[in-house]
Scaffold this motif. Sequence first.
Motif, mmCIF file in Angstrom:
data_model
loop_
_atom_site.group_PDB
_atom_site.id
_atom_site.type_symbol
_atom_site.label_atom_id
_atom_site.label_comp_id
_atom_site.label_asym_id
_atom_site.label_seq_id
_atom_site.Cartn_x
_atom_site.Cartn_y
_atom_site.Cartn_z
ATOM 1 N N THR A 112 -6.918 2.683 -13.785
ATOM 2 C CA THR A 112 -6.017 3.151 -12.732
ATOM 3 C C THR A 112 -6.392 2.475 -11.420
ATOM 4 O O THR A 112 -7.574 2.380 -11.074
ATOM 5 N N SER A 114 -5.277 1.836 -7.117
ATOM 6 C CA SER A 114 -4.505 2.225 -5.939
ATOM 7 C C SER A 114 -3.845 0.976 -5.367
ATOM 8 O O SER A 114 -4.450 -0.095 -5.336
ATOM 9 N N SER A 128 -7.845 6.047 -7.870
ATOM 10 C CA SER A 128 -6.538 6.682 -7.687
ATOM 11 C C SER A 128 -6.438 7.423 -6.363
ATOM 12 O O SER A 128 -5.711 8.404 -6.240
ATOM 13 N N THR A 133 -0.156 4.514 -7.035
ATOM 14 C CA THR A 133 -1.096 4.061 -8.068
ATOM 15 C C THR A 133 -0.350 3.360 -9.189
ATOM 16 O O THR A 133 0.876 3.438 -9.296
#
Length: 259
Positions: A112, A114, A128, A133
């Motif tokens: 994940t 950002s 995140s 995201t």
Amino acid sequence: MVDVLDNKRAATRFRILVQIAERQPAVSQGEIAGEVGVTSQAVSEYIRELVDDGLVEKEGRSRYRVTREGVDWLFRAADDVRRFADHVTGDVLGAMSEDAYIATEDIEEGETVSLTVKDGLLHATPGSEGPATGIATTDAEAGTDVGVTSFEGVMELDPGSVTVLQVPSIRTGGSRAIDAGTVTEACDGADVVVAAGVEAVVACRQAGTDPDVTFAVGEVAADAASHGLAVTAVATTDAVGRVTDALRDADVSYEVLEG
């Protein structure tokens, strides 16, 4: 703000006003009815309301013209449509697509990330914490490109703006007719400086600024501003119109300064 997407009557009103703007001053209510999909009687009622509201003025039998207030209303309504289209393409369809980002740190596939915009470019950072995201589709080392998909949230991006500085054409003095300090002040702090016309390029160089772009200036300025950058467009009086036309077409905020 008028929302022409939630209100059917506002949507019809919008479409009819657009048709009047396209056909003015000679307006055929029958042709508009065919384009919009309502009866001629309905078109007549809408036009009467538009006249009463000051958005359209009647100049004679079957002759109408959109007023300044009508143009402003159209801009506001069109902005609603544009924002909805941006939502569909950016938030809805964007979540289904894959885009390239610059990795700020090493990233592993499936991680994940950002998402942010910096200097007009998309960046991905592991974690995140950000308002937007996604999921990395490739491995990437810091500073390289990484694929990202499954977008969620909205990236924070303040829209950029464009300052257009006019430089006299050679017929009225050219670069010699504008103070170098004026050019320096206009370009100071800009993320991107573009110049349209030989006189504008020379004026920039005399002020100690080398333009980033000297071709397709309006389009480049609009694209840079849409990525959140502050742009100064130095343009000769002969080229200013082409620059501002491109900015208006892209719905980019700008101001024009006299040199």
